[in-house]
Enzyme design. Structure first.
Site, mmCIF file in Angstrom:
data_model
loop_
_atom_site.group_PDB
_atom_site.id
_atom_site.type_symbol
_atom_site.label_atom_id
_atom_site.label_comp_id
_atom_site.label_asym_id
_atom_site.label_seq_id
_atom_site.Cartn_x
_atom_site.Cartn_y
_atom_site.Cartn_z
ATOM 1 N N LYS A 11 -17.590 -26.417 86.731
ATOM 2 C CA LYS A 11 -16.126 -27.154 87.288
ATOM 3 C C LYS A 11 -14.448 -25.958 87.073
ATOM 4 O O LYS A 11 -14.854 -25.489 86.032
ATOM 5 C CB LYS A 11 -15.826 -28.449 87.404
ATOM 6 C CG LYS A 11 -15.578 -29.336 85.892
ATOM 7 C CD LYS A 11 -15.799 -30.441 85.968
ATOM 8 C CE LYS A 11 -15.796 -30.755 84.346
ATOM 9 N NZ LYS A 11 -16.420 -32.957 84.227
ATOM 10 N N ARG A 106 -13.505 -45.344 86.019
ATOM 11 C CA ARG A 106 -12.792 -44.357 86.612
ATOM 12 C C ARG A 106 -13.355 -44.603 88.044
ATOM 13 O O ARG A 106 -13.290 -44.954 88.723
ATOM 14 C CB ARG A 106 -12.810 -42.693 85.777
ATOM 15 C CG ARG A 106 -11.659 -42.491 85.623
ATOM 16 C CD ARG A 106 -11.603 -41.252 84.186
ATOM 17 N NE ARG A 106 -13.056 -40.359 84.725
ATOM 18 C CZ ARG A 106 -13.838 -39.051 84.416
ATOM 19 N NH1 ARG A 106 -12.040 -38.400 83.922
ATOM 20 N NH2 ARG A 106 -14.602 -38.872 83.984
ATOM 21 N N TYR A 231 14.551 -18.858 74.387
ATOM 22 C CA TYR A 231 15.525 -19.908 74.356
ATOM 23 C C TYR A 231 15.928 -21.562 73.733
ATOM 24 O O TYR A 231 14.608 -21.090 73.178
ATOM 25 C CB TYR A 231 15.224 -20.524 76.006
ATOM 26 C CG TYR A 231 14.419 -19.469 76.751
ATOM 27 C CD1 TYR A 231 15.891 -19.198 77.949
ATOM 28 C CD2 TYR A 231 13.126 -18.736 77.546
ATOM 29 C CE1 TYR A 231 15.444 -18.157 78.695
ATOM 30 C CE2 TYR A 231 13.186 -18.012 78.382
ATOM 31 C CZ TYR A 231 14.163 -17.432 79.245
ATOM 32 O OH TYR A 231 14.061 -17.057 80.033
ATOM 33 N N MET A 279 8.380 -17.535 79.824
ATOM 34 C CA MET A 279 6.461 -17.724 81.121
ATOM 35 C C MET A 279 5.802 -16.586 80.442
ATOM 36 O O MET A 279 4.655 -16.661 81.027
ATOM 37 C CB MET A 279 7.880 -17.605 82.339
ATOM 38 C CG MET A 279 7.101 -17.816 83.654
ATOM 39 S SD MET A 279 7.811 -17.035 85.006
ATOM 40 C CE MET A 279 8.608 -18.630 85.707
HETATM 41 C C1 LIG Z 1 -17.049 -32.377 83.577
HETATM 42 C C2 LIG Z 1 -17.680 -33.597 83.278
HETATM 43 C C3 LIG Z 1 -19.213 -32.894 82.430
HETATM 44 C C4 LIG Z 1 -19.216 -31.821 81.337
HETATM 45 O O1 LIG Z 1 -18.330 -32.622 80.517
HETATM 46 P P1 LIG Z 1 -18.607 -31.442 78.695
HETATM 47 O O2 LIG Z 1 -17.166 -32.592 77.803
HETATM 48 O O3 LIG Z 1 -17.597 -30.668 79.393
HETATM 49 O O4 LIG Z 1 -19.191 -31.377 78.207
HETATM 50 C C5 LIG Z 1 -19.792 -33.648 82.773
HETATM 51 N N1 LIG Z 1 -20.167 -35.391 83.036
HETATM 52 C C6 LIG Z 1 -19.238 -35.236 84.175
HETATM 53 C C7 LIG Z 1 -19.534 -36.412 85.810
HETATM 54 C C8 LIG Z 1 -18.455 -34.320 84.420
HETATM 55 O O5 LIG Z 1 -17.155 -34.912 84.789
#
Ligand SMILES: *Cc1c(COP(=O)(O)O)cnc(C)c1O
Length: 334
Positions: A11, A106, A231, A279
Site C-alpha cells: 500500500k 477500526r 526560520y 521546505m
Molecule cells: C498495513 C497492513 C498490514 C501490514 O502492516 P505492517 O505493520 O506494515 O506489517 C497488514 N494488514 C493490514 C490489514 C494492513 O492494513
C-alpha cells in the site's frame, strides 16, 4: 514462517518505495496487498499474475466489475459492502476476505456478528472463496493491557469457530514476535522494507533497509557565536560553528518536526541537524566533519542511519517517513 503464504503489503506506493520495483522485489510472495484499487489494476497491467488483495475492500459498487475481471480479492468489513455484493450483476465473482473487528475497533464485524456476515456472503453468487481475517493492534507489545494480543486471538477463535476457510492474521510485528502464530496467510509490510514495526530495532530483528534517502551539501556558512540559524531563529550557535545546508526539506518528505539534534550523516560522519527544517533545505552542524564541502554526500536515513532513529527524534515512526517521501525525490536507477 514457512507454513504460511505471504501477502507482501504494497500500500501507499509500496511504503514510498515505488510499486513497480516492489513488484519485482516481491516476486516470491504469494500475493500483493494494498488499499488502492488503481494500484491493483496497475499491477495487473505490469504483469503480476499472482493474487492481489484490497485490504479495505472496495468503496463503491462500480468497482466490482473491475475486481471480478482482474481477479482482485477484496476485504469485506461492513454490511454495506455485502449489500453491494448482493446487488452485483450476474456473472461476477470475487474472492473475499471477511474481516473481524477483534478489538481494534477500526474495520470489521464483531465476533458476535461475524458468522451472520459469513452466512450472508456464502449465499451470494458473486462471492467465491471466503478467507477469515483480522488485524492486531498490539503485536509489537503483546501484553498491552488495553488489548493483549491473546485477547484478540481468543475473540477471533471464538467468532470463527467451525467456519471453513483459510485464516489471515499477522502483520510484521506479529510475524517477528509470534512465530508460533502460523496462520494460512501472513501480511507483512514494514519489515519487508527493512524498518521495525516497533518492539526491537530493525537491526536487532536482522532487517536491512531497502530505502536510503540522500542528498548533498549545497552551501556552507560560518556562523559566529550568538548568531541564529533558519526560520524563527530557533537555534543559536553557542560557539563559532560551520553549518552545512542540505538540499532536502519537508517538501521532500523530511519531517518538519525534526528538532535540532536529529541525526544525519555527512560524508560518512554522523552529525546532527541545527535549526528548523524548511521546505527545501535543512541545516546541519559540520563541526565533526570539517572536510565537508559543497557536493558532500548527505544521508538523511537508510543504509547507515536507521529510519527509525530519525523518526524517533521527530516524534513519529519509520512508516510515516517512508510514505511521505515526495514525488519530486528522484529514485535511483536499478
Ligand atoms: C498495513 C497492513 C498490514 C501490514 O502492516 P505492517 O505493520 O506494515 O506489517 C497488514 N494488514 C493490514 C490489514 C494492513 O492494513
Amino acid at each position: 514462517m514457512p507454513a504460511s503464504k505471504v501477502w507482501a503489503v504494497v500500500k501507499a506506493n509500496a511504503y514510498g518505495h515505488g510499486l513497480e520495483r516492489a513488484m519485482r522485489a516481491f516476486d516470491d510472495a504469494d500475493g500483493l496487498a494494498m488499499i488502492e484499487t488503481e494500484a491493483a489494476a496497475r499491477l495487473r497491467e505490469l504483469g503480476w499474475q499472482k493474487r492481489l488483495l484490497l485490504l479495505e475492500g472496495f468503496f463503491d459498487a462500480s468497482d466490482l466489475p473491475l475486481l471480478s475481471r482482474l481477479k482482485i480479492d477484496t476485504a469485506v468489513h461492513c454490511d454495506e459492502q455485502i449489500d453491494m455484493l448482493a446487488r452485483a450483476e450476474p456473472g461476477m465473482k470475487v474472492d473475499v476476505h471477511l474481516k473481524m473487528n477483534s478489538g481494534m475497533n477500526r474495520l470489521g464485524f464483531t465476533p458476535a456478528a461475524f458468522r451472520g456476515a459469513w452466512e450472508r456472503l456464502r449465499a451470494l453468487p458473486a462471492v467465491g472463496n471466503i478467507t477469515l481475517m483480522t488485524h492486531f493492534a498490539n503485536a509489537d507489545d503483546v501484553l498491552n493491557p488495553g488489548l493483549p494480543l491473546r485477547e484478540q486471538l481468543s475473540r477471533f477463535a471464538a467468532g470463527t469457530e467451525g467456519l471453513p476457510g483459510e485464516r489471515s492474521l499477522s502483520n510484521s510485528a506479529a510475524v517477528l514476535a509470534c512465530r508460533e502464530l502460523a496462520s494460512h496467510w501472513v501480511r507483512p509490510g514494514i519489515m519487508l522494507y527493512g524498518a521495525t514495526p516497533g518492539g526491537r530495532s530493525a537491526r536487532e530483528y536482522g532487517l536491512e533497509p531497502a530505502m536510503t534517502l540522500e542528498s548533498e551539501i549545497i552551501g556552507v556558512q560560518q556562523v559566529a557565536a550568538g548568531e541564529s540559524i533558519g526560520y524563527g531563529s530557533r537555534f543559536t550557535a553557542t560557539a563559532p560553528m560551520t553549518v552545512g545546508v542540505v538540499a532536502c526539506g519537508y517538501a521532500d518528505g523530511y519531517p518538519r518536526h525534526a528538532p535540532a539534534g536529529t541525526p544525519v550523516i555527512v560524508d560518512g560522519v554522523r552529525t546532527v541537524i541545527a535549526g528548523r527544517v524548511s521546505m527545501d533545505m535543512i541545516t546541519v552542524d559540520l563541526t565533526p566533519v570539517p572536510q565537508a564541502r559543497v557536493g558532500s554526500r548527505v544521508e538523511l536515513w537508510g543504509r547507515s542511519l536507521p529510519i527509525d532513529e530519525v523518526a524517533g527524534a521527530a516524534g513519529t515512526i519509520g512508516y510515516e517517513l517512508m510514505c511521505a517521501v515526495a514525488p519530486r525525490v528522484r529514485m535511483a536507477e536499478d
